[in-house]
Write a protein that holds these residues in place. Structure first.
Motif, PDB file in Angstrom:
ATOM      1  N   PRO A 141       0.811  -1.221   0.000  1.00 13.86           N
ATOM      2  CA  PRO A 141       0.000   0.000   0.000  1.00 13.86           C
ATOM      3  C   PRO A 141       0.844   1.271   0.000  1.00 13.86           C
ATOM      4  CG  PRO A 141      -0.082  -1.086   2.134  1.00 13.86           C
ATOM      5  CD  PRO A 141       0.691  -1.990   1.221  1.00 13.86           C
ATOM      6  N   ILE A 142       0.197   2.366  -0.373  1.00 15.80           N
ATOM      7  CA  ILE A 142       0.819   3.693  -0.374  1.00 15.80           C
ATOM      8  C   ILE A 142      -0.076   4.623   0.429  1.00 15.80           C
ATOM      9  CG2 ILE A 142       1.396   5.709  -1.806  1.00 15.80           C
ATOM     10  CD1 ILE A 142       2.106   3.717  -4.060  1.00 15.80           C
ATOM     11  N   LEU A 143       0.522   5.443   1.293  1.00 18.14           N
ATOM     12  CA  LEU A 143      -0.200   6.458   2.057  1.00 18.14           C
ATOM     13  C   LEU A 143       0.399   7.823   1.746  1.00 18.14           C
ATOM     14  CD1 LEU A 143      -2.192   7.451   4.209  1.00 18.14           C
ATOM     15  CD2 LEU A 143      -0.461   6.887   5.928  1.00 18.14           C
ATOM     16  N   ILE A 144      -0.442   8.730   1.275  1.00 18.76           N
ATOM     17  CA  ILE A 144      -0.035  10.106   1.001  1.00 18.76           C
ATOM     18  C   ILE A 144      -0.859  10.992   1.933  1.00 18.76           C
ATOM     19  CG2 ILE A 144       0.097  11.929  -0.742  1.00 18.76           C
ATOM     20  CD1 ILE A 144       0.208   9.644  -2.855  1.00 18.76           C
ATOM     21  N   GLU A 145      -0.191  11.633   2.882  1.00 15.97           N
ATOM     22  CA  GLU A 145      -0.891  12.404   3.905  1.00 15.97           C
ATOM     23  C   GLU A 145      -1.311  13.783   3.399  1.00 15.97           C
ATOM     24  OE1 GLU A 145       1.637  12.272   7.394  1.00 15.97           O
ATOM     25  OE2 GLU A 145       1.207  10.142   7.703  1.00 15.97           O
ATOM     26  N   ASP A 146      -2.007  14.544   4.243  1.00 18.05           N
ATOM     27  CA  ASP A 146      -2.581  15.839   3.882  1.00 18.05           C
ATOM     28  C   ASP A 146      -1.542  16.830   3.358  1.00 18.05           C
ATOM     29  OD1 ASP A 146      -4.921  14.811   4.908  1.00 18.05           O
ATOM     30  OD2 ASP A 146      -4.915  16.043   6.715  1.00 18.05           O
ATOM     31  N   GLY A 147      -1.961  17.646   2.379  1.00 15.09           N
ATOM     32  CA  GLY A 147      -1.187  18.787   1.923  1.00 15.09           C
ATOM     33  C   GLY A 147       0.057  18.468   1.118  1.00 15.09           C
ATOM     34  N   VAL A 148       0.183  17.265   0.612  1.00 16.03           N
ATOM     35  CA  VAL A 148       1.374  16.873  -0.161  1.00 16.03           C
ATOM     36  C   VAL A 148       1.254  17.402  -1.587  1.00 16.03           C
ATOM     37  CG1 VAL A 148       2.585  14.869  -1.162  1.00 16.03           C
ATOM     38  CG2 VAL A 148       1.838  14.828   1.235  1.00 16.03           C
ATOM     39  N   TRP A 149       2.391  17.784  -2.155  1.00 14.09           N
ATOM     40  CA  TRP A 149       2.465  18.189  -3.561  1.00 14.09           C
ATOM     41  C   TRP A 149       3.444  17.251  -4.251  1.00 14.09           C
ATOM     42  CZ3 TRP A 149       0.360  22.823  -5.813  1.00 14.09           C
ATOM     43  CH2 TRP A 149       0.636  22.941  -7.184  1.00 14.09           C
ATOM     44  N   ILE A 150       2.993  16.591  -5.323  1.00 19.07           N
ATOM     45  CA  ILE A 150       3.854  15.681  -6.077  1.00 19.07           C
ATOM     46  C   ILE A 150       4.098  16.296  -7.447  1.00 19.07           C
ATOM     47  CG2 ILE A 150       4.149  13.353  -6.971  1.00 19.07           C
ATOM     48  CD1 ILE A 150       2.212  12.389  -4.793  1.00 19.07           C
ATOM     49  N   GLY A 151       5.357  16.636  -7.732  1.00 19.58           N
ATOM     50  CA  GLY A 151       5.726  17.333  -8.962  1.00 19.58           C
ATOM     51  C   GLY A 151       5.633  16.465 -10.200  1.00 19.58           C
ATOM     52  N   SER A 152       5.569  17.130 -11.343  1.00 25.24           N
ATOM     53  CA  SER A 152       5.417  16.483 -12.649  1.00 25.24           C
ATOM     54  C   SER A 152       6.433  15.368 -12.877  1.00 25.24           C
ATOM     55  CB  SER A 152       5.600  17.507 -13.770  1.00 25.24           C
ATOM     56  OG  SER A 152       4.588  18.456 -13.713  1.00 25.24           O
ATOM     57  N   ARG A 153       5.945  14.305 -13.521  1.00 24.31           N
ATOM     58  CA  ARG A 153       6.758  13.164 -13.930  1.00 24.31           C
ATOM     59  C   ARG A 153       7.474  12.464 -12.787  1.00 24.31           C
ATOM     60  NH1 ARG A 153       9.091  15.013 -19.812  1.00 24.31           N
ATOM     61  NH2 ARG A 153       7.056  15.122 -20.789  1.00 24.31           N
ATOM     62  N   SER A 154       6.953  12.595 -11.582  1.00 26.47           N
ATOM     63  CA  SER A 154       7.498  11.853 -10.448  1.00 26.47           C
ATOM     64  C   SER A 154       6.860  10.479 -10.401  1.00 26.47           C
ATOM     65  CB  SER A 154       7.211  12.588  -9.139  1.00 26.47           C
ATOM     66  OG  SER A 154       7.928  13.792  -9.087  1.00 26.47           O
ATOM     67  N   MET A 155       7.482   9.584  -9.634  1.00 21.52           N
ATOM     68  CA  MET A 155       6.966   8.237  -9.457  1.00 21.52           C
ATOM     69  C   MET A 155       7.008   7.908  -7.966  1.00 21.52           C
ATOM     70  SD  MET A 155       8.324   4.700 -11.169  1.00 21.52           S
ATOM     71  CE  MET A 155       7.871   5.228 -12.813  1.00 21.52           C
ATOM     72  N   VAL A 156       5.907   7.337  -7.467  1.00 22.87           N
ATOM     73  CA  VAL A 156       5.819   6.895  -6.080  1.00 22.87           C
ATOM     74  C   VAL A 156       5.570   5.386  -6.120  1.00 22.87           C
ATOM     75  CG1 VAL A 156       4.582   7.117  -3.893  1.00 22.87           C
ATOM     76  CG2 VAL A 156       4.867   9.132  -5.366  1.00 22.87           C
ATOM     77  N   LEU A 157       6.446   4.623  -5.461  1.00 23.16           N
ATOM     78  CA  LEU A 157       6.373   3.171  -5.518  1.00 23.16           C
ATOM     79  C   LEU A 157       5.754   2.589  -4.246  1.00 23.16           C
ATOM     80  CD1 LEU A 157       9.831   2.430  -7.166  1.00 23.16           C
ATOM     81  CD2 LEU A 157       7.595   2.709  -8.260  1.00 23.16           C
ATOM     82  N   GLY A 158       5.311   1.342  -4.322  1.00 21.09           N
ATOM     83  CA  GLY A 158       4.603   0.672  -3.243  1.00 21.09           C
ATOM     84  C   GLY A 158       5.371   0.622  -1.935  1.00 21.09           C
TER      85      GLY A 158
END
Length: 145
Positions: A82-99
């Motif tokens: 699983p992946i957890l992204i908490e409040d107020g996060v900004w993920i910039g263009s062409r980024s990758m978030v892995l499991g």
């Protein structure tokens, strides 16, 4: 309308570009005011939980599944976390978030980064793999998030 039909567990005011790739949308949970940009891809083989007021920029890939190269000869089995992204996060263009990753509240992922490990709250991370560049200040209005 397609987004509304596919992602049932979402908060108020979520915006998703029409060409976002949603894999296993039944495993997505979104908070209020989440924005998902053009050509993003969310692969929720395992659950993806996204907090309030998260911004996912264009062409971001968030993927819970990968291949288990130690499982034997090809074809390799899939494994997912699983992946957890908490409040107020900004993920910039062409980024990758892995499991298996947790991104702490109010963190910023710089464009083009690959997140393979947990990101502490209020940090700017960048690179491949993403590393902490600096800690971010606290703002009074963050109390409302």
């Amino acid at each position: 309308l397609r987004f509304s039909a596919l992602v049932r567990r979402r908060g108020l005011g979520c915006v998703c570009h029409w060409n976002v790739d949603l894999k296993y949308p039944e495993n997505l949970v979104l908070g209020d005011e989440v924005v998902i940009g053009v050509n993003a891809s969310l692969g929720a083989h395992s659950p993806i939980r996204i907090g309030h007021r998260v911004r996912i920029s264009k062409e971001v890939q968030i993927e819970t599944a990968g291949l288990d190269f130690l499982s034997g000869p090809p074809p390799y089995r899939h494994q997912s976390k699983p992946i957890l992204i908490e409040d107020g996060v900004w993920i910039g263009s062409r980024s990758m978030v892995l499991g298996g990753v947790r991104i702490g509240a109010h963190a910023v992922i710089a464009a083009g980064s690959i997140v393979t490990r947990d990101v502490p709250p209020r940090t700017l991370v960048a690179g491949i793999p993403a590393k902490v560049i600096r800690h971010l200040p606290y703002f009074e209005q963050d109390k409302t998030l």
